[in-house]
Design an enzyme around this catalytic site. Structure first.
Site, PDB file in Angstrom:
ATOM      1  N   SER A  24      33.764  33.577  39.395  1.00  0.00           N
ATOM      2  CA  SER A  24      33.459  33.290  40.795  1.00  0.00           C
ATOM      3  C   SER A  24      32.562  32.064  40.965  1.00  0.00           C
ATOM      4  O   SER A  24      31.443  32.039  40.464  1.00  0.00           O
ATOM      5  CB  SER A  24      32.702  34.463  41.435  1.00  0.00           C
ATOM      6  OG  SER A  24      33.387  35.665  41.263  1.00  0.00           O
ATOM      7  N   HIS A  55      37.843  31.459  44.115  1.00  0.00           N
ATOM      8  CA  HIS A  55      38.737  31.348  42.959  1.00  0.00           C
ATOM      9  C   HIS A  55      39.940  30.480  43.324  1.00  0.00           C
ATOM     10  O   HIS A  55      40.889  30.956  43.920  1.00  0.00           O
ATOM     11  CB  HIS A  55      39.239  32.739  42.539  1.00  0.00           C
ATOM     12  CG  HIS A  55      38.149  33.626  42.030  1.00  0.00           C
ATOM     13  ND1 HIS A  55      37.882  33.784  40.699  1.00  0.00           N
ATOM     14  CD2 HIS A  55      37.262  34.390  42.689  1.00  0.00           C
ATOM     15  CE1 HIS A  55      36.875  34.609  40.562  1.00  0.00           C
ATOM     16  NE2 HIS A  55      36.472  34.991  41.746  1.00  0.00           N
ATOM     17  N   HIS A  77      41.214  40.072  39.723  1.00  0.00           N
ATOM     18  CA  HIS A  77      40.429  41.271  39.417  1.00  0.00           C
ATOM     19  C   HIS A  77      41.263  42.505  39.713  1.00  0.00           C
ATOM     20  O   HIS A  77      42.153  42.469  40.571  1.00  0.00           O
ATOM     21  CB  HIS A  77      39.174  41.325  40.295  1.00  0.00           C
ATOM     22  CG  HIS A  77      38.317  40.104  40.218  1.00  0.00           C
ATOM     23  ND1 HIS A  77      38.646  38.936  40.874  1.00  0.00           N
ATOM     24  CD2 HIS A  77      37.154  39.870  39.565  1.00  0.00           C
ATOM     25  CE1 HIS A  77      37.711  38.034  40.610  1.00  0.00           C
ATOM     26  NE2 HIS A  77      36.805  38.571  39.829  1.00  0.00           N
ATOM     27  N   TYR A  79      40.328  44.937  41.394  1.00  0.00           N
ATOM     28  CA  TYR A  79      40.121  45.384  42.791  1.00  0.00           C
ATOM     29  C   TYR A  79      41.034  44.654  43.776  1.00  0.00           C
ATOM     30  O   TYR A  79      41.147  45.058  44.940  1.00  0.00           O
ATOM     31  CB  TYR A  79      38.641  45.255  43.212  1.00  0.00           C
ATOM     32  CG  TYR A  79      38.091  43.852  43.257  1.00  0.00           C
ATOM     33  CD1 TYR A  79      38.472  42.939  44.243  1.00  0.00           C
ATOM     34  CD2 TYR A  79      37.168  43.432  42.311  1.00  0.00           C
ATOM     35  CE1 TYR A  79      37.973  41.657  44.275  1.00  0.00           C
ATOM     36  CE2 TYR A  79      36.653  42.137  42.339  1.00  0.00           C
ATOM     37  CZ  TYR A  79      37.063  41.267  43.316  1.00  0.00           C
ATOM     38  OH  TYR A  79      36.573  39.990  43.343  1.00  0.00           O
ATOM     39  N   GLU A  80      41.688  43.593  43.323  1.00  0.00           N
ATOM     40  CA  GLU A  80      42.700  42.924  44.159  1.00  0.00           C
ATOM     41  C   GLU A  80      44.032  43.643  44.064  1.00  0.00           C
ATOM     42  O   GLU A  80      45.058  43.133  44.496  1.00  0.00           O
ATOM     43  CB  GLU A  80      42.853  41.457  43.715  1.00  0.00           C
ATOM     44  CG  GLU A  80      41.608  40.628  43.953  1.00  0.00           C
ATOM     45  CD  GLU A  80      41.679  39.264  43.289  1.00  0.00           C
ATOM     46  OE1 GLU A  80      42.423  38.407  43.771  1.00  0.00           O
ATOM     47  OE2 GLU A  80      40.986  39.065  42.267  1.00  0.00           O
ATOM     48  N   ALA A 107      30.080  36.103  37.176  1.00  0.00           N
ATOM     49  CA  ALA A 107      28.869  36.369  37.952  1.00  0.00           C
ATOM     50  C   ALA A 107      28.605  37.860  37.813  1.00  0.00           C
ATOM     51  O   ALA A 107      29.538  38.662  37.853  1.00  0.00           O
ATOM     52  CB  ALA A 107      29.100  36.012  39.417  1.00  0.00           C
ATOM     53  N   MET A 204      32.480  42.919  37.925  1.00  0.00           N
ATOM     54  CA  MET A 204      33.816  43.465  38.233  1.00  0.00           C
ATOM     55  C   MET A 204      34.937  42.765  37.461  1.00  0.00           C
ATOM     56  O   MET A 204      36.086  42.791  37.877  1.00  0.00           O
ATOM     57  CB  MET A 204      34.069  43.351  39.736  1.00  0.00           C
ATOM     58  CG  MET A 204      32.992  43.998  40.584  1.00  0.00           C
ATOM     59  SD  MET A 204      33.213  43.618  42.326  1.00  0.00           S
ATOM     60  CE  MET A 204      31.632  44.158  42.995  1.00  0.00           C
ATOM     61  N   SER A 205      34.596  42.135  36.348  1.00  0.00           N
ATOM     62  CA  SER A 205      35.623  41.383  35.615  1.00  0.00           C
ATOM     63  C   SER A 205      35.412  41.517  34.113  1.00  0.00           C
ATOM     64  O   SER A 205      34.790  42.456  33.649  1.00  0.00           O
ATOM     65  CB  SER A 205      35.556  39.905  36.031  1.00  0.00           C
ATOM     66  OG  SER A 205      34.369  39.313  35.559  1.00  0.00           O
ATOM     67  N   ASN A 228      21.962  38.303  41.049  1.00  0.00           N
ATOM     68  CA  ASN A 228      21.084  39.189  41.826  1.00  0.00           C
ATOM     69  C   ASN A 228      20.554  40.234  40.853  1.00  0.00           C
ATOM     70  O   ASN A 228      21.174  40.490  39.830  1.00  0.00           O
ATOM     71  CB  ASN A 228      21.883  39.855  42.960  1.00  0.00           C
ATOM     72  CG  ASN A 228      23.127  40.572  42.454  1.00  0.00           C
ATOM     73  OD1 ASN A 228      24.096  39.925  42.016  1.00  0.00           O
ATOM     74  ND2 ASN A 228      23.102  41.892  42.470  1.00  0.00           N
ATOM     75  N   HIS A 238      28.495  38.874  48.755  1.00  0.00           N
ATOM     76  CA  HIS A 238      29.351  37.937  48.029  1.00  0.00           C
ATOM     77  C   HIS A 238      28.851  36.498  48.231  1.00  0.00           C
ATOM     78  O   HIS A 238      28.886  35.680  47.319  1.00  0.00           O
ATOM     79  CB  HIS A 238      30.794  38.087  48.519  1.00  0.00           C
ATOM     80  CG  HIS A 238      31.793  37.307  47.700  1.00  0.00           C
ATOM     81  ND1 HIS A 238      31.923  37.468  46.336  1.00  0.00           N
ATOM     82  CD2 HIS A 238      32.707  36.369  48.056  1.00  0.00           C
ATOM     83  CE1 HIS A 238      32.872  36.651  45.884  1.00  0.00           C
ATOM     84  NE2 HIS A 238      33.362  35.974  46.905  1.00  0.00           N
TER      85      HIS A 238
HETATM   86  N1  HPA Z   1      27.510  44.117  40.981  1.00  0.00           N
HETATM   87  C1  HPA Z   1      28.791  43.923  40.615  1.00  0.00           C
HETATM   88  N2  HPA Z   1      29.332  42.738  40.517  1.00  0.00           N
HETATM   89  C2  HPA Z   1      28.559  41.668  40.770  1.00  0.00           C
HETATM   90  C3  HPA Z   1      27.222  41.803  41.155  1.00  0.00           C
HETATM   91  C4  HPA Z   1      26.674  43.095  41.260  1.00  0.00           C
HETATM   92  O1  HPA Z   1      25.493  43.283  41.593  1.00  0.00           O
HETATM   93  N3  HPA Z   1      26.725  40.554  41.330  1.00  0.00           N
HETATM   94  C5  HPA Z   1      27.743  39.697  41.054  1.00  0.00           C
HETATM   95  N4  HPA Z   1      28.857  40.362  40.708  1.00  0.00           N
END
Ligand code: HPA
Length: 264
Positions: A24, A55, A77, A79-80, A107, A204-205, A228, A238
């Site tokens: 990302s 992306h 991903h 989730y898509e 990320a 998530m990847s 984060n 996001h």
């Molecule tokens: N959780 C899941 N996926 C992420 C996060 C998160 O806090 N930050 C960036 N991708």
């Protein structure tokens, strides 16, 4: 996806030594590579199309650190609504094109409270919390049915990244990546649970691509941008994630470059 599509896709990439997957908002990492061609993913048979902001959906072909590389600018991903086998398709294409190394970037959210947003984390190992695998179904040709994951992330390549970080004064954390399905961010209870399981970062990847790469015998290195950190009362968006990755592009590029130099 048929083996014909895979062969056609590999042919489109040409012979390569390594594949790099940019997560990302990390597309700008490509700037340090010598790119000869940017191939739209629609020109590569069988490639799943990204359906999420940040992306672009190109594969950059060229040289980097003396290696012939395919740089996947964006990924899909689970989730898509893609299966993990579809998510990992670029890795199968890269392997069919001759890649011996996979460098994955992403990320991720920090679970380790000593981490700070914007820092990089070298992935030492992962926890697969997705309840799935790219290896479901009949094994593809050349794919190990029961791959060994005891050194999923090559210690040799990790050492190269660490040495480069030290040389350039880049803060590089190292830890365990928890792969989750998403797309919702974690609840506070989930954060506590993943942390108690030993996770340092959550995202998530990456897990599908790494499992697929190991099943095909590629060496793997992975780096997360911590966008984060899950302190008590924390939340994220996001937009925050994309804003944070931008600042990590330069140090990340140096580490990818050092990993490629050390790669076979
Ligand atoms: N959780 C899941 N996926 C992420 C996060 C998160 O806090 N930050 C960036 N991708």
């Amino acid at each position: 996806m048929s083996e014909d599509a895979l062969a056609a896709a590999a042919l489109r990439l040409g012979a390569i030594d390594a594949a790099v997957i940019l997560g990302s908002g990390l597309g700008a990492v490509v700037a340090r590579a010598r790119v000869r061609e940017k191939v739209p993913i629609d020109d590569i048979a069988g490639m799943p199309r990204p359906r999420v902001a940040g992306h672009p959906g190109f594969v950059a072909l060229g040289e980097w650190s003396g290696k012939r590389v395919a740089i996947f600018m964006g990924r899909v991903h689970a989730y898509e609504d893609y299966t993990q086998r579809e998510v990992a398709y670029p890795v199968r294409v890269a392997a069919a094109a001759g890649a011996r190394t996979l460098v994955v970037t992403n990320a991720a959210g920090g679970l380790n409270e000593t981490f700070s947003p914007g820092e990089l984390m070298l992935i030492a190992d992962h926890l697969n919390f997705t309840n799935s695998s790219p290896l479901l179904g009949a094994p593809a040709p050349n794919e190990t049915r029961f791959p060994d994951l005891t050194e999923a992330y090559a210690s040799r390549l990790r050492a190269a990244a660490r040495a480069e970080a030290q040389r350039r004064g880049i803060t590089l954390r190292e830890g365990i990546y928890c792969g989750v399905l998403g797309p919702a961010y974690e609840t506070p209870a989930e954060v506590r649970f993943y942390r108690s399981a030993g996770g340092d970062a959550v995202g998530m990847s990456t897990v599908p691509e790494v499992i697929q790469a190991r099943a095909l015998g590629l060496e793997v290195a992975g780096i997360s941008v911590i966008t984060n950190v899950w302190h008590a009362g924390a939340s994220t968006t996001h937009e925050e994630v994309l804003a944070r990755v931008a600042g990590a592009v330069e140090p990340l590029s140096y580490l990818v470059e050092a990993i490629l130099t050390a790669a076979d």
